[in-house]
Design an enzyme around this catalytic site. Structure first.
Site, PDB file in Angstrom:
ATOM      1  N   GLU A  91       0.433  -0.991  -0.122  1.00 53.91           N
ATOM      2  CA  GLU A  91       0.078   0.042  -0.148  1.00 53.91           C
ATOM      3  C   GLU A  91       0.741   0.667   0.074  1.00 53.91           C
ATOM      4  O   GLU A  91       2.098   1.156   0.678  1.00 53.91           O
ATOM      5  CB  GLU A  91      -1.110   0.368   0.923  1.00 53.91           C
ATOM      6  CG  GLU A  91      -2.499  -0.718   0.945  1.00 53.91           C
ATOM      7  CD  GLU A  91      -3.330  -1.150   2.251  1.00 53.91           C
ATOM      8  OE1 GLU A  91      -2.246   0.387   2.936  1.00 53.91           O
ATOM      9  OE2 GLU A  91      -3.628  -2.180   2.774  1.00 53.91           O
ATOM     10  N   CYS A 104       2.837   8.607   1.726  1.00 53.38           N
ATOM     11  CA  CYS A 104       3.910   7.405   2.788  1.00 53.38           C
ATOM     12  C   CYS A 104       3.295   6.530   2.552  1.00 53.38           C
ATOM     13  O   CYS A 104       2.997   5.522   1.565  1.00 53.38           O
ATOM     14  CB  CYS A 104       1.894   6.971   3.815  1.00 53.38           C
ATOM     15  SG  CYS A 104       2.496   5.635   5.216  1.00 53.38           S
ATOM     16  N   CYS A 111       4.516  -7.146   8.249  1.00 49.73           N
ATOM     17  CA  CYS A 111       6.030  -6.985   9.364  1.00 49.73           C
ATOM     18  C   CYS A 111       6.238  -7.701  10.543  1.00 49.73           C
ATOM     19  O   CYS A 111       4.744  -8.644  10.840  1.00 49.73           O
ATOM     20  CB  CYS A 111       4.831  -5.448   9.796  1.00 49.73           C
ATOM     21  SG  CYS A 111       5.592  -4.603  11.027  1.00 49.73           S
TER      22      CYS A 111
END
Length: 357
Positions: A91, A104, A111
């Site tokens: 994303e 961003c 993660c």
């Protein structure tokens, strides 16, 4: 699989051209085509010889990300879901502010930090992104402006997407070098912010880099007991070690640091925690800013809810009374999948469902 040419710094590209029997100045020409003219095919680089273009095509690709989903919010925020060459999804988010357009970026597929409130950590890390894949996120957003013939540019970057940037340190540094280069995108170092959950050894290393790039720390709790409960990284790097690393960074850089604090209802949002946080930052308050972040609720973490406006206001007031600079982040993209990793998680579930039907 060919490498992305976006992953090379201009010096690395000069070295590559020399090693392949070409003149160094070709690197400057290619960078102009990539970042100023922003072409997406090597054969559009019409001041290069056919042999040089063929050499580039044999070794590199320009585009490695395929836009899969694009969600646009009423406030202008756009969330992109990209599919990479290996099929993984990432994303990237465009946010619009009065001061410019901020992107961003994601640095990892999944993660491993495992913060208990975070949607992006629902899926474990499968790999790091290389520098080219991180740079291309910026180029894809810039292409969004270019194709609409808008005289707009990406002016700010926050490295706060999926993944822990300091867990992908080498590629992160390559990315920062590329986007900051005055011969390319020329995004000012002070317009870039890197966020970390607190990998202490890398904070020391980052301090020694001497960069002007901003640093943000995801603190989210003022005590070890509470921070360990919501952020398992605190077991490895408790607050005492984290604060020592931050002191080192501040001494080396003399630059203000941002502390991100996500507001979880009845978990870490009491005035008591605000006072504890103020105490923790007391000796560095002249170079500290606390960013209070209203929590974006996600179905997978329904044990957490967003703090009430009253609780956020009381927390803010308590910090202010203790002399701590702070603010409340304005929520953007509330009408789309606003939480980091949420869009990716939904798409993966949708694809799995389609396979099983």
């Amino acid at each position: 699989m060919k490498n992305s040419i976006y992953g090379l710094t201009i010096d690395q590209l000069k070295d590559w051209f020399l090693a392949n029997g070409q003149k160094q100045y070709r690197a400057t020409q290619v960078w102009d085509w990539l970042y100023i003219k922003r072409v997406t095919q090597f054969n559009e680089m019409n001041n290069l010889s056919k042999d040089c273009i063929q050499l580039l095509e044999d070794n590199f690709v320009i585009r490695t990300l395929e836009e899969t989903v694009k969600q646009e919010s009423a406030d202008g925020t756009i969330k992109f879901l990209f599919k990479m060459q290996d099929g993984n999804l990432i994303e990237t988010v465009l946010m619009r502010f009065k001061y410019g357009n901020s992107v961003c970026v994601t640095t990892q597929v999944g993660c491993n930090i495992g913060c208990s409130f975070c949607a992006s950590g629902l899926l474990k890390k499968s790999r790091d992104l290389n520098a080219g894949e991180i740079v291309e996120q910026i180029m894809q957003v810039q292409a969004h402006f270019d194709t609409q013939q808008k005289e707009e540019r990406v002016s700010h970057i926050v490295v706060m997407g999926i993944g822990e940037p300091f867990d992908n340190y080498t590629n992160l540094m390559g990315f920062l070098n590329i986007v900051n280069s005055q011969k390319g995108l020329a995004i000012g170092a002070r317009h870039i912010t890197v966020s970390t959950s607190g990998i202490v050894p890398k904070i020391y290393e980052y301090a020694d880099e001497g960069l002007q790039v901003n640093l943000a720390i995801s603190i989210h709790a003022p005590t070890n007991e509470l921070r360990t409960r919501i952020m398992k990284i605190n077991k490895a790097y408790p607050i005492e070690k984290l604060m020592a690393a931050i002191d080192y960074y501040l001494e080396k850089s003399n630059r203000r640091i941002t502390f991100e604090y996500i507001m979880l209802r009845d978990v870490n949002d009491h005035v008591e925690e605000a006072i504890q946080l103020a105490k923790l930052l007391e000796d560095k308050r002249h170079l500290s800013y606390v960013n209070l972040i209203p929590y974006n609720s996600v179905d997978e973490h329904d044990q957490y809810q967003q703090s009430t406006p009253e609780a956020i206001a009381a927390f803010y007031d308590a910090l202010k009374k203790k002399g701590i600079n702070c603010g409340v982040r304005h929520e953007q993209g509330a009408d789309i999948d606003a939480a980091c990793g949420q869009l990716r998680s939904k798409q993966i579930k949708k694809e799995k469902k389609a396979v099983t039907v």
